[in-house]
Write a protein that holds these residues in place. Structure first.
Motif, short mmCIF file in Angstrom:
data_model
loop_
_atom_site.label_atom_id
_atom_site.label_comp_id
_atom_site.label_asym_id
_atom_site.label_seq_id
_atom_site.Cartn_x
_atom_site.Cartn_y
_atom_site.Cartn_z
N ARG A 102 -1.03 -5.88 -9.76
CA ARG A 102 -2.42 -6.01 -10.52
C ARG A 102 -2.39 -5.75 -11.79
O ARG A 102 -2.66 -6.53 -12.75
CB ARG A 102 -3.64 -5.48 -9.79
N HIS A 103 -1.62 -4.49 -12.21
CA HIS A 103 -1.39 -4.17 -13.50
C HIS A 103 -0.66 -4.99 -14.55
O HIS A 103 -0.85 -5.29 -15.63
CB HIS A 103 -0.92 -2.69 -13.67
N ARG A 133 1.13 4.50 -8.84
CA ARG A 133 0.51 3.17 -8.38
C ARG A 133 1.22 2.89 -7.23
O ARG A 133 2.52 2.90 -7.01
CB ARG A 133 0.70 2.16 -9.58
N THR A 134 0.27 1.95 -6.38
CA THR A 134 1.41 1.39 -5.03
C THR A 134 1.63 0.09 -5.65
O THR A 134 1.34 -0.10 -6.81
CB THR A 134 -0.07 1.08 -4.20
N ASP A 145 0.86 -1.14 0.06
CA ASP A 145 0.07 -0.09 -0.03
C ASP A 145 0.83 1.21 -0.07
O ASP A 145 0.23 2.46 0.17
CB ASP A 145 -0.74 0.09 0.99
N HIS A 199 0.87 -2.83 -4.78
CA HIS A 199 -0.27 -3.78 -4.90
C HIS A 199 -0.91 -3.27 -6.36
O HIS A 199 -1.19 -4.35 -7.11
CB HIS A 199 -1.25 -3.63 -3.86
N GLU A 200 -1.15 -2.15 -6.59
CA GLU A 200 -1.85 -1.71 -7.99
C GLU A 200 -0.93 -2.19 -9.22
O GLU A 200 -1.30 -2.50 -10.28
CB GLU A 200 -2.01 -0.30 -7.98
N LYS A 260 2.68 4.53 -0.90
CA LYS A 260 2.17 5.59 -1.65
C LYS A 260 3.51 6.71 -2.04
O LYS A 260 3.84 7.38 -1.22
CB LYS A 260 0.83 6.35 -1.37
N SER A 281 -2.55 -7.86 -15.21
CA SER A 281 -3.28 -7.72 -16.39
C SER A 281 -2.77 -7.43 -17.78
O SER A 281 -3.22 -8.09 -18.69
CB SER A 281 -3.97 -6.12 -16.10
N HIS A 327 7.48 -2.65 -15.11
CA HIS A 327 6.89 -2.55 -13.94
C HIS A 327 7.61 -3.11 -12.67
O HIS A 327 7.68 -2.75 -11.44
CB HIS A 327 5.65 -2.91 -14.11
N VAL A 369 -9.77 -8.63 -8.61
CA VAL A 369 -9.27 -7.63 -7.56
C VAL A 369 -9.10 -8.16 -6.14
O VAL A 369 -10.05 -8.82 -5.90
CB VAL A 369 -10.30 -6.39 -7.31
#
Length: 164
Positions: free
Chosen positions: A47-48, A40-41, A32, A43-44, A34, A51, A116, A69
């Motif tokens: 997930r990306h 993006r965190t 989490d 976590h984000e 920031k 994706s 990433h 999610v």
């Protein structure tokens, strides 16, 4: 399996290795973290990455892909590695590319995901817990290992400026 598919599978293994290097021993709550507004965190980002690789897989199996999610960062990481493993299985099995070449797969979604992984490492540094650099030429990367359990660095730098 042809040489291009073997190279793509090895690239996915390098992605798994570098992603886990960036995540291994991360402090609690790192998912989490920031770094700033509209950044993006971790976590984000994971997930990306899931994706992007799920999208890449559609060029082998068709359809579409939407990553799940997860409230828990560990579950998002597990899904990411699951997509890596499935993509590699299709490459190994010789599943036909649909509307894309191996070269474009590498320059597009695969390279995007690797970018990433580097961002995850940068976020570790910004979070105050940098990852030690290493000579990746000697890393024990295997196309047979795309999971979360990646080997430790063989040749980490002994001295580095950010070392705490």
């Amino acid at each position: 399996m042809d040489e291009k598919r073997m190279m793509l599978r090895h690239f996915l293994a390098a992605l798994a290795y570098r992603t886990q290097k960036a995540l291994r021993d991360a402090p609690e709550g790192f998912g989490d973290f920031k770094a700033g507004l509209k950044v993006r965190t971790p976590h984000e980002l994971v997930r990306h990455m899931d994706s992007v690789l799920g999208y890449a897989r559609t060029y082998l199996i068709g359809g579409s892909y939407r990553p799940r999610v997860h409230a828990e960062f560990a579950e998002a990481i597990a899904d990411f590695h699951g997509v890596l493993e499935d993509l590699a299985r299709h490459l190994e099995a010789g599943t036909e590319f649909q509307g894309i070449t191996p070269e474009v797969m590498l320059q597009g979604p695969f390279s995007d995901a690797m970018t990433h992984a580097g961002q995850l490492a940068m976020l570790r540094r910004l979070a105050g817990c940098p990852v030690a650099p290493e000579n990746f030429i000697f890393a024990e990367i295997s196309a047979e290992n795309l999971g979360m359990d990646q080997p430790l660095p063989v040749s980490p730098d002994k001295e580095w400026p950010e070392k705490l």
